[in-house]
Structures are given as structure tokens and as C-alpha cells.
Design an enzyme around this catalytic site. Structure first.
Site, short mmCIF file in Angstrom:
data_model
loop_
_atom_site.label_atom_id
_atom_site.label_comp_id
_atom_site.label_asym_id
_atom_site.label_seq_id
_atom_site.Cartn_x
_atom_site.Cartn_y
_atom_site.Cartn_z
N ASP A 32 0.83 -1.21 0.00
CA ASP A 32 0.00 0.00 0.00
C ASP A 32 0.86 1.27 0.00
OD1 ASP A 32 -1.37 -2.27 1.02
OD2 ASP A 32 -2.95 -1.00 1.81
N HIS A 47 -1.14 4.47 -0.59
CA HIS A 47 -2.20 5.32 -0.03
C HIS A 47 -1.92 6.81 -0.17
CE1 HIS A 47 -5.33 2.75 1.44
NE2 HIS A 47 -4.48 1.96 2.08
N ASP A 57 -4.02 -0.42 -3.48
CA ASP A 57 -4.20 0.72 -2.58
C ASP A 57 -3.18 1.81 -2.86
OD1 ASP A 57 -6.29 -0.67 -1.53
OD2 ASP A 57 -5.64 -0.59 0.55
N ASP A 64 -6.27 7.14 -1.92
CA ASP A 64 -7.10 7.34 -0.72
C ASP A 64 -6.24 7.60 0.51
OD1 ASP A 64 -9.66 7.28 -1.75
OD2 ASP A 64 -9.91 5.13 -1.50
N ARG A 65 -6.85 8.30 1.46
CA ARG A 65 -6.26 8.68 2.75
C ARG A 65 -5.16 9.73 2.58
NH1 ARG A 65 -8.29 6.05 6.98
NH2 ARG A 65 -9.31 4.05 6.65
N ASN A 67 -8.48 -2.91 -2.68
CA ASN A 67 -9.86 -2.60 -2.30
C ASN A 67 -10.14 -1.10 -2.34
OD1 ASN A 67 -8.16 -2.50 0.18
ND2 ASN A 67 -10.07 -1.92 1.16
N HIS A 68 -9.09 -0.27 -2.35
CA HIS A 68 -9.30 1.18 -2.45
C HIS A 68 -9.31 1.67 -3.89
CE1 HIS A 68 -9.41 2.98 1.62
NE2 HIS A 68 -8.92 1.79 1.96
N HIS A 71 -3.88 -8.36 -3.47
CA HIS A 71 -3.92 -7.31 -2.46
C HIS A 71 -4.41 -7.83 -1.11
CE1 HIS A 71 -4.19 -3.39 -0.63
NE2 HIS A 71 -5.42 -3.66 -0.25
N ARG A 73 -12.87 -6.78 9.39
CA ARG A 73 -13.28 -5.61 8.62
C ARG A 73 -14.77 -5.60 8.32
NH1 ARG A 73 -8.39 -3.56 6.21
NH2 ARG A 73 -6.70 -5.07 6.40
N HIS A 111 -2.56 -4.78 2.23
CA HIS A 111 -3.87 -4.58 2.85
C HIS A 111 -3.83 -4.26 4.34
CE1 HIS A 111 -8.17 -4.75 2.71
NE2 HIS A 111 -8.32 -5.92 3.27
#
Length: 507
Positions: A244, A246, A273, A276-277, A305-306, A354, A402, A429
Site C-alpha cells: 500500500d 495510499h 491501494d 485514498d487517505r 480494495n481502495h 492485495h 473488517r 492490505h
């Protein structure tokens, strides 16, 4: 739902309260996993306390364990239906899982009890807006003849007047890399220029046609149509696997400082990923897509997943794209994400995805190839599992922390590897303190490449180097530090993580 037991032993209650206070301090110090452990000890001593359950729910939210957070918040409400914070926690968990209507019901309950609470009203309005937007999107989604935005762009309008930009990022250029060394040098120099421009000036790429061409080139890259992608590593050639990122663009550049820029002799695989964030997700994805165009056979991207519409809407990428560019660009990114492979298989020995393994047994690589993935992920099934599942220490399978997919034990990993004649799996992840973790007797490796995640976790980042023929993983750890290329005294500009996220997620 758990019963709220009563324990009248005053010494036990005092001990429980002490655990809670210690956990609260750990939470303030951002040591969320340790906080969860002490909240758990407090709950074991006094299961009837709604406060303990709600506090643990909050810690799970920070750890992105939304399923556990939801369960704890529900138990807190069962213990005390008037404890307002528990409704806040449960609403946050529901929102994180994309369950907007139950989140709205919880916030409505809060507003009824506290009609003058401005914060409660603001959160209620934010959630209500999303529910109405989703209802509108559902109402207009019946147009089956609507063309993808990538098919509505007039390629003739992408003018050569943009010079170097357009000569590099002309649509389908990834299929025409035989035009000569000079053109490839121009492409390489453009990438380096783009990286430096993003870092030093914190700028976006100028020119609408340029950014459209970046995404269109990857959208129509034939290598994106295979999954798992069969990747062959030649003898003495290495492959760098990153987890990730991010939106932490400056850490991405630090990886390139440490390990070298991508090239024909220095291939990379980024395991989902990307966005995001972090508040430089646009810069991250444009550089990654640019390298995919430049080195289609030596630079690889796996969907996370993002890389999905819902997560992008909630966690910042959509807001960032619209702030820096426009809504059409976001639609194009969404189409690109839909076509990204869900997994890679290296030398028929290592499977990279991922999330992790599946809820069902006897899944084959051929089953993974048959996934219809040009879409938003479903709530269950093979595609969902590849994006969302996590390993666990216990054997068998367990409910997901989750709230999506499952958790899988060492026996599940062993069976899958044996059934498919593989050596081990690599997944991402999850944030790990050391940047990586080897589980299931070394057969399940987690890699995470966003150090000091969201400017608060204090973790290291890491990447993996694989070399033929044995593909034994070599780990390189790194801290969140100043990339050499920045020539800057600060690690990154003063922009907070989640700056573009949905207002509810920032509250």
C-alpha cells in the site's frame, strides 16, 4: 448479541477501570493495538460497561477493523441504550462499510436525544446527503446503453500541440513502443520531470489532454486483460514488490531513491491501494500509470480494495481528483481501476494479490482467471476475497475483522498452495509496524509501503525484492524521511491526510 453480565466485586471493577485508563492513554499515544488488548481486559473484568465496549470500538475504527468496531458498538448500545457515543461509533462503522441507511438511523437517534448538538446535526446531514445521492444514482443507473467515458473521448481532439506531453501520452502509445530509442528517452525524461514537478512545486499536470492520455493508454493496455497475470522473472533479474502507498507520494519517491527508478532492468509491482487517505493520491496514480505506459512489460499494478468507487468517495481520492481536475477524470480513473488485474503469478511459484485467500476451498488459478472483474467488486465471492480478506493465526476461517470477506488460517494457506503447486503468497492490505510480516510458517507474507501511515501510526515501510530462480524474499525497511530528490527541509507540505475525504470521515 452479547449479554451484559453483572459483576459486583468492587476489586474487579476497580481493576477494570484501571485497565480502561491505561488503554485510554495508549489510545492517545496512537498505540491502538495495545489499547485494544487493555480494553479487552477491562471488558473481561466488567462486561456490562458500555463505555469499555464503545472505547474498544473506537480503537478498532482507527485500526480499520470495521467489523469488530460494529460489533463492539452494538454491544455497548445493548448495555446502555442511552449511551450516545456508542451510536456515534456504530454509525462510523456502518459508514466505513458503505451501509449508509443504518448509519443514518443511528445518527437520527442521536439527533433526537440531542437536537441542539451541532456536531450531531452536521454528521446527520452529511450522512443524509450520501443516502439521497445513492438513491439518485440508483434511479439513473438503469441506462444500459450508456457508454464508458473512455469511449466518448474524441481522440482526434488530443492535439500534438502539447509537444512532449502528447508525444509521450498519446492513447495506445503503450502498444507502440517500437518507435525507437529517441522516443523512449523522451518518455523517460518526461516521467522524471513530472516526478520533480510534483514534489518541488506540488503541482498538477497542466493540459487536459495529457492526463486523459495517461489513463487511456493504460485503459487499453492489453496486459490489463489477464488475471492472474503470468509473470516470468529471468535468471539474475529482480522484481521489487511494494505494498500500500495510499497517496503518500513523498514516500513513493523515497522508495525510488532507495531502490532506483523503474526501468527495463529494475521492474516493480505495486500491490494495490495506491490512492485514498493520503492527500497526494493524484500524483501517485499519475506517476504509476505513467510508468505502466513507459514499461508495460516491466511495471505492474494490482487492484486493491481502495481502487473502487465507494472507497474513493469516502476516503478522499474522488474529492482530490475533482478538486485538482474534474468529474470526468474521476470516471476515467474508475474505468482504469476496473480493468486492473486482481493478481499476479510469478514463475508459477508465488501468487500476489492485495487482500488474501478465499472463503471457499479448492479454488484454482483457472477459477481466478474466470472472474468477471470489469466492474465494482461484489459484497462476496472470489473477487471480493482477493481484495478484502486477511490472514489469522488460528486454523480454519473466521469472520472478518473488517466486516467484509473472511480471515483465513495457516491450514487454509497450506491447502491452497498445495492445490495450486505454489510456494507462497504475497499480500498487502494491512499496516505492519515493521512494514512487513511473515505468517503461516512463512507462506503468507504481508508487505506495506506507507511509512508513518496517515502521519500518525509510526510504522516503517517496506518492499520485497525477488530474484530468480528461488524467489526467496528479501525485505528492505525504510522510515518516512526526506526523499533526496526534493531538496526540501520538510518531509512533505503541510497538507493533512484525509484532506479530501468525505466530511463525515474527517469528523
Amino acid at each position: 448479541m452479547a449479554e451484559c453480565a453483572v459483576n459486583g466485586d468492587s476489586d474487579v471493577l476497580i481493576r477494570a477501570e484501571k485497565f480502561k485508563e491505561e488503554a485510554n492513554q495508549l489510545f492517545k499515544d496512537k498505540k491502538y493495538e495495545e489499547a485494544v488488548e487493555l480494553y479487552t481486559r477491562a471488558i473481561e473484568a466488567n462486561p456490562k460497561s458500555s463505555v469499555y465496549h464503545a472505547n474498544r470500538s473506537f480503537a478498532h475504527l482507527r485500526l480499520e477493523n470495521y467489523g469488530f468496531a460494529l460489533e463492539d458498538a452494538s454491544t455497548a448500545i445493548a448495555c446502555d441504550k442511552k449511551y450516545i457515543k456508542a451510536y456515534y461509533r456504530r454509525a462510523s462503522a456502518y459508514m466505513s462499510l458503505g451501509k449508509f441507511k443504518p448509519a443514518l438511523r443511528d445518527l437520527e437517534a442521536v439527533v433526537k436525544v440531542r437536537p441542539t448538538d451541532k456536531d450531531a446535526r452536521m454528521k446527520y446531514n452529511a450522512c443524509s446527503k450520501i443516502v439521497k445521492q445513492k438513491a439518485f444514482e440508483k434511479a439513473i443507473a438503469c441506462d444500459d446503453n450508456k457508454k464508458p467515458v473512455s469511449e466518448t473521448i474524441n481522440l482526434e481532439n488530443i492535439s500534438e500541440s502539447l509537444g512532449l506531453y502528447c508525444s509521450f501520452y498519446h492513447p495506445f502509445s503503450c502498444m507502440k513502443l517500437s518507435r525507437g530509442l529517441q522516443n523512449n528517452i523522451k518518455k523517460y525524461l518526461f516521467i522524471v520531470k513530472m516526478i520533480k514537478t510534483f514534489i518541488i512545486k506540488n503541482n498538477k499536470i497542466k493540459g487536459k489532454n495529457c492526463r486523459l492520455s495517461i489513463s487511456l493508454s493504460v485503459r487499453y493496455n492489453p496486459l490489463c486483460y489477464q488475471s492472474p497475470v503470468k509473470l516470468s522473472q529471468k535468471l539474475d533479474n529482480k522484481l521489487t514488490v511494494c505494498g500500500d502507498v495510499h497517496g503518500q507520494y513523498y514516500d513513493l519517491c523515497h522508495v525510488f531513491d532507495i531502490n532506483g527508478l523503474p526501468s527495463l532492468d529494475n521492474p516493480y509491482l505495486f500491490n494495490g491501494d495506491f490512492v485514498d487517505r493520503g492527500s497526494w493520491s493524484v500524483e501517485v496514480i499519475l506517476v504509476l500509470l505513467g510508468y505502466k505506459v513507459l514499461y508495460p512489460h516491466n511495471f505492474h499494478l494490482v487492484r486493491g480494495n481502495h481502487e473502487t468507487d465507494y472507497m474513493n468517495q469516502m476516503y478522499g481520492f474522488e474529492g482530490e481528483v475533482k478538486a485538482k481536475y474534474d468529474g470526468m477524470m474521476m470516471q476515467l480513473f474508475s474505468e482504469v481501476f476496473n480493468w486492473l488485474p486482481l493478481s499476479y503469478c510469478v514463475n508459477r511459484k508465488v501468487l500476489i494479490m492485495h487482500g488474501g485467500l478465499m472463503e471457499q476451498d479448492n479454488v484454482t488459478l483457472e477459477d481466478l482467471r474466470s472472474i468477471d472483474r470489469n466492474r465494482q467488486p461484489p459484497e462476496s465471492g472470489l473477487m471480493c476475497d482477493l481484495l478484502w480478506s486477511d490472514p489469522q493465526m488460528q486454523s480454519g476461517r473466521g469472520p472478518s475483522k473488517r466486516g467484509v470477506s473472511c480471515q483465513f488460517g495457516p491450514d487454509i494457506t497450506s491447502k491452497f498452495l498445495k492445490h495450486n503447486e505454489l510456494d507462497y503468497i504475497i499480500r498487502s492490505h494491512e499496516c505492519k509496524n515493521g512494514g512487513y510480516e511473515e505468517q503461516h510458517n512463512g507462506k503468507c507474507i504481508t508487505i506495506f509501503s506507507a511509512p508513518n501511515y496517515c502521519d500518525q501510526m509510526g510504522n516503517k515501510g517496506a518492499f520485497i525484492t525477488l530474484r530468480s530462480p528461488d524467489l526467496k524474499p528479501k525485505f528492505t525497511q525504510f522510515d518516512a524521511s526526506i526523499p533526496i530528490i526534493t531538496i526540501s527541509k520538510k518531509f512533505h507540505p503541510e497538507v493533512q491526510p484525509m484532506a479530501y475525504a468525505n466530511s463525515f470521515m474527517r469528523m
